[in-house]
Design a protein around this motif. Structure first.
Motif, short mmCIF file in Angstrom:
data_model
loop_
_atom_site.label_atom_id
_atom_site.label_comp_id
_atom_site.label_asym_id
_atom_site.label_seq_id
_atom_site.Cartn_x
_atom_site.Cartn_y
_atom_site.Cartn_z
N THR A 123 0.79 -1.27 0.08
CA THR A 123 -0.02 0.05 -0.05
C THR A 123 0.95 1.43 0.01
OG1 THR A 123 -0.01 -0.07 2.33
CG2 THR A 123 -1.85 -1.11 0.90
N ARG A 124 2.18 1.13 0.44
CA ARG A 124 3.08 2.38 0.28
C ARG A 124 3.73 2.24 -1.16
NH1 ARG A 124 4.37 4.62 5.05
NH2 ARG A 124 4.73 6.27 3.87
N ARG A 125 4.01 3.60 -1.67
CA ARG A 125 4.50 3.60 -2.79
C ARG A 125 5.78 4.20 -2.76
NH1 ARG A 125 1.42 -0.55 -5.09
NH2 ARG A 125 -0.70 0.05 -5.13
N PHE A 126 6.95 3.77 -3.07
CA PHE A 126 8.04 4.33 -3.08
C PHE A 126 8.77 4.19 -4.49
CE2 PHE A 126 7.31 3.46 1.46
CZ PHE A 126 7.31 4.94 1.83
N LEU A 164 9.22 9.32 -2.25
CA LEU A 164 7.85 9.22 -1.97
C LEU A 164 6.76 9.56 -3.00
CD1 LEU A 164 5.86 8.61 0.55
CD2 LEU A 164 5.60 10.84 0.60
N ASP A 168 1.46 7.55 -3.12
CA ASP A 168 1.60 7.13 -1.67
C ASP A 168 0.45 7.79 -0.71
OD1 ASP A 168 3.54 5.39 0.15
OD2 ASP A 168 2.90 7.29 1.44
N SER A 171 1.31 11.21 0.87
CA SER A 171 1.78 12.15 -0.25
C SER A 171 0.53 13.07 -0.37
CB SER A 171 2.12 11.56 -1.62
OG SER A 171 2.28 12.82 -2.30
N GLY A 190 -2.77 4.93 -2.46
CA GLY A 190 -1.93 3.72 -2.12
C GLY A 190 -2.37 2.56 -2.94
#
Length: 280
Positions: A123-126, A164, A168, A171, A190
């Motif tokens: 679910t985190r976007r990096f 980031l 995300d 963000s 996410g």
């Protein structure tokens, strides 16, 4: 039997000859009746003869057409491969042209780095860039590509930086709508999408196709950079798709913040505040 048939034929021929000399109309009628009787048989026999004569040509045509078909199939396969390669080249050329154009119009470029990886299952976007402190990259710097804003740097190493992404959940990017300048916030969800939320406007309506760019508020992102396009109509908020996808291009541009951070106070000011018992 042969003699009988020969004599009968001679008699019939003699009768026909005499008839043609002394009574031509009757001979013409007899000839026409005979033609009517023998025409179907002649036509059928001619068709059979033509069919038998066309057998070799049909066989040759089959093998010739089979060979031409195989050659055309091979040519289509080669053409398809060339077409795929041409499409790849055109897409890469368009992306690189956009990147070059972006370099020309973006001030204070810090580094052009390759996106070596990006998260897609969490679910985190990096994203990870192959440029870090040694290349001048610092936390808080915006990252963008030819299609629009990607995100901002949050961590740096000697030769790598963690970005980031705009999708995300942590963000939040200040944006405005192209056309009327409606202020809003682009918050990551996410799931590969962002949510456009209105700011200071009650009952703001969003319709599919609305595009939003950075507004410059906050001093990190330069104004006018494409961020997202609304996918569904909504009131006060609407889901939107980001215009820049890190997995569709290789390189990204890291630039300095739009407004640099305020300089630290001079030493005299710090010493005076410390002497007065006021923490800066």
């Amino acid at each position: 039997m042969s003699y009988i048939l020969a004599i009968a034929g001679a008699v019939v021929g003699t009768v026909l000859l005499v008839l043609s000399q002394f009574n031509p109309p009757a001979f013409a009628a007899l000839r026409a009746a005979t033609s009517e009787l023998t025409a179907p048989v002649s036509s059928g026999a001619a068709g059979v003869v033509r069919g038998i004569a066309a057998v070799p040509e049909t066989i040759g045509t089959y093998f010739r057409v089979h060979g031409e078909n195989a050659a055309l199939r091979a040519e289509v396969a080669r053409t398809h491969q060339a077409l795929v390669q041409a499409r790849i080249i055109v897409r890469d050329n368009r992306r690189l042209r956009g990147l070059v154009k972006l370099r020309d119009v973006t001030p204070q470029i810090v580094a052009t780095a390759r996106i070596v990886s990006s998260s897609a299952a969490s679910t985190r976007r990096f994203g990870v860039l192959n440029a870090g402190r040694w290349q001048g990259v610092r936390p808080g710097m915006p990252v963008r590509g030819p299609d629009g804003l990607i995100g901002r740097v949050i961590e740096t190493g000697p030769n790598s930086a963690r970005v980031l992404l705009a999708t995300d959940p942590e963000s939040v990017i200040p944006v405005r709508r192209i056309g009327d300048g409606l202020p809003a916030l682009a918050a990551g969800r996410g799931d590969g999408m962002v949510e456009i939320r209105s700011v200071g406007t009650a009952n703001a309506s969003f319709k599919p196709g609305d595009r939003f760019v950075t507004s410059g508020t906050g001093g990190i992102f330069a104004p006018g950079v494409l961020v997202a396009r609304v996918e569904q109509a909504g009131s006060d908020s609407a889901p939107a798709a980001p215009l820049a996808h890190p997995d569709t291009f290789d390189f990204a541009i890291v630039s300095a913040p739009f407004l640099p951070p305020p300089p630290p106070p001079p030493p005299s000011a710090r010493s005076s505040t410390s002497a007065a018992g006021i923490t800066p």
